[in-house]
Design an enzyme around this catalytic site. Sequence first.
Site, PDB file in Angstrom:
ATOM      1  N   GLY A  31      -9.742  29.260  23.385  1.00 25.84           N
ATOM      2  CA  GLY A  31      -8.853  29.261  22.242  1.00 25.84           C
ATOM      3  C   GLY A  31      -7.912  28.147  22.251  1.00 25.84           C
ATOM      4  O   GLY A  31      -7.563  27.482  23.537  1.00 25.84           O
ATOM      5  N   ASP A 141       6.368  36.581  20.925  1.00 21.82           N
ATOM      6  CA  ASP A 141       5.458  36.347  20.065  1.00 21.82           C
ATOM      7  C   ASP A 141       4.496  37.526  20.133  1.00 21.82           C
ATOM      8  O   ASP A 141       3.202  37.190  20.261  1.00 21.82           O
ATOM      9  CB  ASP A 141       4.723  34.940  20.175  1.00 21.82           C
TER      10      ASP A 141
END
Length: 301
Positions: A31, A141
């Site tokens: 990613g 997060d």
Amino acid sequence: MTTWYEDAFRPGSEIQGKWNGKMYVVERLLGAGSNGVVALVRRGTARFALKAGHETVDHQSEINSLLAISLTETSFKNFLIDADDMTINGKEVSFYVMRYIEGMTISNFIHKRGQDWIYVIGSNLLRKLTEVHKSGYVFGDLKIENMIVSNYGDVDLIDFGGVTPKGRAIKQLTEVYDRGFWNMGERVAEESYDLFSFAILLLKSLDQRKRFTGLSKMLPQNRDLDQLTAIMRENSVAAHIAPFLNKALNNEFDSSQEAYQYWRTLVSGKKITQSTLQMPWLKICFAASIFIFGATLYMYW
């Protein structure tokens, strides 16, 4: 246009740390985002996840937080394997290496196994958050993309870019999971901040009608928790855990430990239905029993 990391992270490329000298071979890119790049790498026969960040200060802060958590006597112990620098296009880039965990997103897991698994996954995720909080940090997060579910509902957190020391301003967030986005509190690193995101994460995972697609586009003055209660009403699993969700969304838990105990009491006795297990060995045993039954009939025919 070639991005800053493409050449360095091509499959088969070698990454060598400048200071520790360890060599890693890139298998594939996992990613890439605004705060760094993550690749699957190997060293010998061992496989790891390597994250490189082009913003040195932010990335070093992430490494420091992860190192502190890795030194605790929790499930995060020795999670951080290595931290070093590498050179990309003449620029020094810091990276760290951590355990690699195979699994799937919570959405894919419960789609495959059934929504009842949310009870097990929720318990395991809350336990992880409690460990982070006891270490003096808030995950920050927390979202579907930043966790992996494996085996029988085991949970691992995989992106530590938002980890923030308690009491400071949240340094990285995703709006729809953020209580500030919903006008329900400040963006301060408190345990209740993670618990709010935890509630949103579960609701989003159970959101069969994809309501969140529209909710994320609403004007600030139109956002409130009433839109979220609709998901609780229309989903039987969400309805069962609604007492917990409402407390988390309204910042009514004093700590994640309190939330963890409340959750366990709420879901105690909930069983995972046999139809959701879908274990390969069950299919094998069933096929074997049919074969033996058929062979027996043949022998006595």
